[in-house]
Design an enzyme around this catalytic site. Structure first.
Site, PDB file in Angstrom:
ATOM      1  N   LYS A 171      59.889  77.965  70.270  1.00  0.00           N
ATOM      2  CA  LYS A 171      59.923  78.339  68.850  1.00  0.00           C
ATOM      3  C   LYS A 171      58.519  78.684  68.331  1.00  0.00           C
ATOM      4  O   LYS A 171      58.335  79.636  67.571  1.00  0.00           O
ATOM      5  CB  LYS A 171      60.531  77.174  68.051  1.00  0.00           C
ATOM      6  CG  LYS A 171      60.386  77.257  66.551  1.00  0.00           C
ATOM      7  CD  LYS A 171      61.227  78.324  65.928  1.00  0.00           C
ATOM      8  CE  LYS A 171      61.031  78.355  64.418  1.00  0.00           C
ATOM      9  NZ  LYS A 171      61.614  79.540  63.809  1.00  0.00           N
ATOM     10  N   LYS A 240      52.612  75.701  58.527  1.00  0.00           N
ATOM     11  CA  LYS A 240      52.932  74.564  59.415  1.00  0.00           C
ATOM     12  C   LYS A 240      53.175  75.049  60.839  1.00  0.00           C
ATOM     13  O   LYS A 240      52.641  74.491  61.803  1.00  0.00           O
ATOM     14  CB  LYS A 240      54.184  73.847  58.890  1.00  0.00           C
ATOM     15  CG  LYS A 240      54.762  72.822  59.854  1.00  0.00           C
ATOM     16  CD  LYS A 240      56.232  72.514  59.574  1.00  0.00           C
ATOM     17  CE  LYS A 240      57.161  73.668  59.848  1.00  0.00           C
ATOM     18  NZ  LYS A 240      58.595  73.367  59.784  1.00  0.00           N
TER      19      LYS A 240
HETATM   20  P1  NAD Z   1      64.140  74.087  52.864  1.00  0.00           P
HETATM   21  O1  NAD Z   1      62.946  73.465  52.251  1.00  0.00           O
HETATM   22  O2  NAD Z   1      64.815  75.233  52.207  1.00  0.00           O
HETATM   23  O3  NAD Z   1      65.259  72.975  53.133  1.00  0.00           O
HETATM   24  C1  NAD Z   1      64.967  71.656  53.493  1.00  0.00           C
HETATM   25  C2  NAD Z   1      66.016  70.742  52.878  1.00  0.00           C
HETATM   26  O4  NAD Z   1      65.722  69.391  53.263  1.00  0.00           O
HETATM   27  C3  NAD Z   1      66.042  70.771  51.342  1.00  0.00           C
HETATM   28  O5  NAD Z   1      67.361  70.945  50.886  1.00  0.00           O
HETATM   29  C4  NAD Z   1      65.481  69.404  50.947  1.00  0.00           C
HETATM   30  O6  NAD Z   1      66.003  68.924  49.726  1.00  0.00           O
HETATM   31  C5  NAD Z   1      65.921  68.567  52.125  1.00  0.00           C
HETATM   32  N1  NAD Z   1      65.128  67.340  52.285  1.00  0.00           N
HETATM   33  C6  NAD Z   1      63.779  67.198  52.149  1.00  0.00           C
HETATM   34  N2  NAD Z   1      63.435  65.914  52.378  1.00  0.00           N
HETATM   35  C7  NAD Z   1      64.588  65.248  52.658  1.00  0.00           C
HETATM   36  C8  NAD Z   1      64.888  63.898  52.985  1.00  0.00           C
HETATM   37  N3  NAD Z   1      63.928  62.972  53.054  1.00  0.00           N
HETATM   38  N4  NAD Z   1      66.180  63.552  53.232  1.00  0.00           N
HETATM   39  C9  NAD Z   1      67.164  64.494  53.156  1.00  0.00           C
HETATM   40  N5  NAD Z   1      66.946  65.793  52.844  1.00  0.00           N
HETATM   41  C10 NAD Z   1      65.673  66.140  52.603  1.00  0.00           C
HETATM   42  O7  NAD Z   1      63.674  74.485  54.349  1.00  0.00           O
HETATM   43  P2  NAD Z   1      64.358  75.572  55.308  1.00  0.00           P
HETATM   44  O8  NAD Z   1      63.728  76.892  55.063  1.00  0.00           O
HETATM   45  O9  NAD Z   1      65.839  75.405  55.250  1.00  0.00           O
HETATM   46  O10 NAD Z   1      63.787  75.082  56.724  1.00  0.00           O
HETATM   47  C11 NAD Z   1      64.319  73.941  57.394  1.00  0.00           C
HETATM   48  C12 NAD Z   1      63.696  73.894  58.796  1.00  0.00           C
HETATM   49  O11 NAD Z   1      64.077  75.081  59.523  1.00  0.00           O
HETATM   50  C13 NAD Z   1      62.170  73.872  58.793  1.00  0.00           C
HETATM   51  O12 NAD Z   1      61.724  73.030  59.821  1.00  0.00           O
HETATM   52  C14 NAD Z   1      61.782  75.332  59.036  1.00  0.00           C
HETATM   53  O13 NAD Z   1      60.515  75.448  59.647  1.00  0.00           O
HETATM   54  C15 NAD Z   1      62.913  75.777  59.953  1.00  0.00           C
HETATM   55  N6  NAD Z   1      63.235  77.214  59.890  1.00  0.00           N
HETATM   56  C16 NAD Z   1      63.303  77.868  58.700  1.00  0.00           C
HETATM   57  C17 NAD Z   1      63.618  79.237  58.680  1.00  0.00           C
HETATM   58  C18 NAD Z   1      63.708  80.029  57.393  1.00  0.00           C
HETATM   59  O14 NAD Z   1      63.733  81.272  57.458  1.00  0.00           O
HETATM   60  N7  NAD Z   1      63.752  79.403  56.229  1.00  0.00           N
HETATM   61  C19 NAD Z   1      63.876  79.916  59.888  1.00  0.00           C
HETATM   62  C20 NAD Z   1      63.839  79.204  61.074  1.00  0.00           C
HETATM   63  C21 NAD Z   1      63.515  77.842  61.072  1.00  0.00           C
END
Ligand code: NAD
Length: 297
Positions: A171, A240
């Site tokens: 990744k 990050k």
């Molecule tokens: P986001 O911030 O939109 O979603 C994260 C969610 O986790 C939120 O709903 C938040 O309220 C929740 N959260 C935070 N702390 C928490 C806790 N202690 N307990 C329970 N829930 C909690 O992030 P995202 O964009 O959905 O990304 C999630 C992961 O996927 C990350 O690691 C990111 O690097 C990875 N990712 C994101 C993308 C993208 O395009 N957004 C693509 C590939 C991978």
């Protein structure tokens, strides 16, 4: 009857992924710190949980999609964490947390009899919505079949290794390329516009030539020229990922001169544009210094 699944982290990626599992017929228990995120999934048929521990007491398999390694550690091992759940046997992590964190977490969970499955994803919010993510599964061979069946509901599963951490290395290599393409395309496009070229024409030529990449094919036409900056991935998350890449590459004694420059640009984006702004706003760091905008007609 499909076996129950717990899903923690219902954000930009988690919400559409959890929805696909519900639509595929998995009884789903969901948890997020944002109540409105839970409600949206409950409206689609999921059962709400009050904590990560409660989620892990409802299902043998728990999936999580959380922002940072710190959050993943807290939700997995902290007070009211997954490790305290009474039913959980397998924890599938779709978050990007880096190989070192994945390995450490795997060791700590194994002591309590919980198998950690390292399985980050790529393809953005549109990939999550369309169920077309690239899933970088790292797990023992004997676990592939059922995990492929489960995760096949959110995209294409690539079995990249058998040990935790290899999914993360895969990744980070992918995201360094995505970050670099966006950063360097920003410099190329700003130079062209300041020299007097039309951005639409520039993209047309680049995409017919040898410079094309994911930024020129997708992010610039959809989110920069339109000035919508709405791809659903933040500057802080991209920062990050590049930091985690540097940590891993440097621990392996791999040179990182280009990656270090990309990381600096994302640091600037976080401080000047904002950590919560969309990662396509990186172009604004270059625009601000050059005094021009890359805007479509
Ligand atoms: P986001 O911030 O939109 O979603 C994260 C969610 O986790 C939120 O709903 C938040 O309220 C929740 N959260 C935070 N702390 C928490 C806790 N202690 N307990 C329970 N829930 C909690 O992030 P995202 O964009 O959905 O990304 C999630 C992961 O996927 C990350 O690691 C990111 O690097 C990875 N990712 C994101 C993308 C993208 O395009 N957004 C693509 C590939 C991978």
């Amino acid at each position: 009857m499909k076996k129950p699944i717990g899903f923690i982290g219902l954000g930009n990626m988690g919400k559409p992924m959890a929805t696909h599992l519900l639509n595929a017929g998995y009884p789903l228990t969901v948890f997020d710190t944002r109540k409105e995120a839970i409600s949206a999934l409950v409206d689609c048929g999921a059962k709400p949980a009050i904590s990560a521990e409660a989620t892990a007491s409802e299902a043998e398999t728990v999936i999580m999609s959380l922002p940072t390694p710190e959050t993943v550690n807290e939700v997995s091992l902290g007070a009211n964490g997954i490790i305290l759940g009474s039913r959980v046997k397998t924890l599938v992590d779709l978050s990007t947390i880096g190989p070192r964190n994945a390995q450490n977490l795997s060791v700590k969970l194994a002591i309590e009899g919980i198998q950690f499955v390292d399985s980050p994803v790529s393809g953005g919010v549109s990939g999550a919505e369309n169920g077309t993510l690239a899933i970088m599964l790292s797990c023992p061979d004997q676990e592939i079949l059922w995990l492929r069946e489960l995760l096949g509901n959110i995209g294409t599963v690539f079995h990249v290794g058998t040990k935790p951490g290899l999914g993360q290395s895969m990744k980070l290599a992918n995201n360094l390329l995505s970050a670099t393409a966006l950063a360097i395309t920003s410099e190329a496009m700003v130079m062209g516009v300041k020299a007097g070229l039309e951005p639409n024409v520039m993209l047309e030529v680049i995409n017919a030539g040898s410079g094309k990449n994911t930024a020129t094919l997708d992010k610039f036409p959809k989110a920069v020229l339109t000035r919508s900056f709405d791809r659903g991935f933040t500057n802080s998350l991209m920062h990050k990922d590049v930091e985690l890449f540097l940590e891993q590459a440097q621990s392996l004694k791999v040179p990182t001169s280009v990656a270090s420059a990309v990381q600096k640009l994302w640091q600037t984006a976080c401080s000047e544009i904002g950590p919560g702004a969309d990662f396509t706003t990186i172009v604004q760091c270059v625009e601000n210094q050059a005094g021009v905008e890359v805007k479509g007609v």
